[in-house]
Scaffold this active site. Structure first.
Site, PDB file in Angstrom:
ATOM      1  N   THR A   5      24.563  49.728  20.961  1.00 34.88           N
ATOM      2  CA  THR A   5      24.980  51.123  20.885  1.00 34.88           C
ATOM      3  C   THR A   5      26.226  51.382  21.734  1.00 34.88           C
ATOM      4  OG1 THR A   5      24.352  53.421  21.369  1.00 34.88           O
ATOM      5  CG2 THR A   5      23.343  51.723  22.727  1.00 34.88           C
TER       6      THR A   5
ATOM      7  N   ASP B 212      44.007  35.913  37.022  1.00 33.06           N
ATOM      8  CA  ASP B 212      44.297  37.330  36.833  1.00 33.06           C
ATOM      9  C   ASP B 212      43.151  37.889  35.996  1.00 33.06           C
ATOM     10  OD1 ASP B 212      45.110  39.810  35.772  1.00 33.06           O
ATOM     11  OD2 ASP B 212      47.207  39.285  35.950  1.00 33.06           O
TER      12      ASP B 212
ATOM     13  N   THR C 163      42.327  41.536  42.745  1.00 33.19           N
ATOM     14  CA  THR C 163      43.043  42.462  43.616  1.00 33.19           C
ATOM     15  C   THR C 163      42.803  42.181  45.093  1.00 33.19           C
ATOM     16  OG1 THR C 163      43.004  44.213  41.942  1.00 33.19           O
ATOM     17  CG2 THR C 163      43.289  44.907  44.210  1.00 33.19           C
TER      18      THR C 163
ATOM     19  N   CYS D  12      26.549  54.119  23.249  1.00 37.11           N
ATOM     20  CA  CYS D  12      26.085  54.991  24.334  1.00 37.11           C
ATOM     21  C   CYS D  12      25.850  54.178  25.605  1.00 37.11           C
ATOM     22  CB  CYS D  12      24.783  55.686  23.943  1.00 37.11           C
ATOM     23  SG  CYS D  12      24.930  56.726  22.472  1.00 37.11           S
TER      24      CYS D  12
ATOM     25  N   THR E 197      38.327  43.023  39.404  1.00 38.26           N
ATOM     26  CA  THR E 197      37.360  44.019  38.940  1.00 38.26           C
ATOM     27  C   THR E 197      37.372  44.226  37.429  1.00 38.26           C
ATOM     28  OG1 THR E 197      38.926  45.836  39.320  1.00 38.26           O
ATOM     29  CG2 THR E 197      37.449  45.252  41.131  1.00 38.26           C
ATOM     30  N   ASP E 198      38.515  44.000  36.766  1.00 36.46           N
ATOM     31  CA  ASP E 198      38.593  44.318  35.336  1.00 36.46           C
ATOM     32  C   ASP E 198      37.541  43.572  34.527  1.00 36.46           C
ATOM     33  OD1 ASP E 198      40.629  46.108  35.659  1.00 36.46           O
ATOM     34  OD2 ASP E 198      42.220  44.767  34.976  1.00 36.46           O
TER      35      ASP E 198
END
Length: 334
Positions: free
Chosen positions: A270, A56, A13, A272, A88-89
């Site tokens: 996990t 990209d 970006t 979490c 960033t993705d």
């Protein structure tokens, strides 16, 4: 080695501009960036290199990790530190992969980017890049870090936690390495020391590693369908809580055992955000340990995935991969 910093622009970006079809890579990004930084005091001297084909972020493939690492290694002895501009993705995925490919790094590599393109109003690009440049020139360490918003995180401990906030990344199980405000506060005690270089340039097979999220209703047949792929050599299992599976589901543990017996390295991470896998805490987790599933401690998904990819690309023996996966190699687990 000079005191200069290399900025490697891989895409994302930060270097995009509006088009009728949405944001696209902008032509002449390097010249625009230099003009934006011209006259800013306190920044180190830097050179800019751009990949011929911008990546990209959403289309990132493991092979491109090798491309990025090769660009850095080819110039390693010429610079004080490195800044990698990235979308960033998948920035945390690349930061994790580079940490395992550049083990023993003796100077910092800092990934950064932007939520808003450089040429747009209210962009966060310049603040992120300026801080990353200063840190890349100042740090006396071999960290592969990720700077975003206000904090420098260890790359293989980071994860993208917001699609809208300027503080888009977090490090759920490890403290920040530096905080940037009016002053720059560096937690020197958390930094990895420089080591003997052990750089790798793996040839990745994109089908070698898969991720399976445990969910209510997961069946043995679904596990078999995924693990029967002959190209699959590693599986990141995202389990409940401390590392649990629904053992009441008929044949689920047996399906995983068949995969392990075929040589698939299965690791247990996990779902979490906070806390580690403890496979012996409950009977279902203990069953995974008995069949040879390796706990991923408190690693992020991105780090577990990248570590497994790099190990499988550099070692043929599944037993060796399991041993190395369970070993902390570059600060990726507590």
């Amino acid at each position: 080695m000079s005191g200069r910093v290399l900025v490697l622009h891989t895409g994302g970006t930060i270097g995009m501009a509006r088009s009728p079809d949405g944001y696209r890579p902008m032509p002449g990004f390097g010249a625009v960036l230099r003009r934006q930084l011209a006259g800013v005091s306190g920044l180190p001297a830097f050179d800019l290199v751009e990949l011929p084909q911008p990546i990209d972020s959403a289309n990132l493939q493991p092979a491109q990790w090798t491309t990025i690492a090769a660009e850095l290694v080819a110039r390693w002895d010429d610079y004080r530190g490195f800044v990698v501009l990235h979308g960033t993705d998948t920035m945390a995925w690349t930061a994790s992969a580079l940490s395992f490919m550049l083990r023993g790094a003796d100077r910092p590599v800092i990934l950064t980017g932007a939520q808003v393109p450089l040429v747009e109003p209210r962009s966060d690009a310049l603040a992120n890049l300026q801080a990353a440049l200063v840190l890349a020139a100042r740090l006396e360490c071999g960290e592969i870090g990720l700077f975003f918003g206000r904090r420098l995180l260890r790359g293989n401990r980071s994860t993208k936690s917001s699609s809208t906030a300027f503080d888009a990344f977090s490090s759920p199980n490890a403290p920040a390495l530096a905080e940037v405000g009016i002053e720059i506060g560096i937690d020197a005690g958390q930094l990895l020391p420089a080591g003997a270089r052990d750089f790798a340039r793996p040839v990745f097979d994109p089908r070698a590693v898969a991720v399976l999220t445990v969910h209510p209703g997961l069946s043995a047949r679904q596990v078999d369908a995924l693990t029967d792929d002959p190209a699959l050599r590693g599986l990141v299992l995202c389990s409940y809580g401390a590392g649990n599976l629904p053992d009441a589901e008929p044949g689920l543990i047996d399906a995983l055992a068949r995969a392990v017996a075929r040589g698939v390295v299965v690791v247990n991470r996990t779902q979490c955000a906070h806390g580690p896998v403890v496979q012996g805490a409950y009977a279902t987790g203990a069953a995974l340990a008995r069949i040879g599933v390796v706990p991923a401690a408190d690693m992020t998904l991105e780090s577990a995935f990248a570590k497994l990819h790099v190990l499988l690309a550099t070692h043929a023996d599944p037993a060796r991969v399991r041993t190395l996966f369970a070993t902390a190699l570059c600060g990726e687990m507590s």
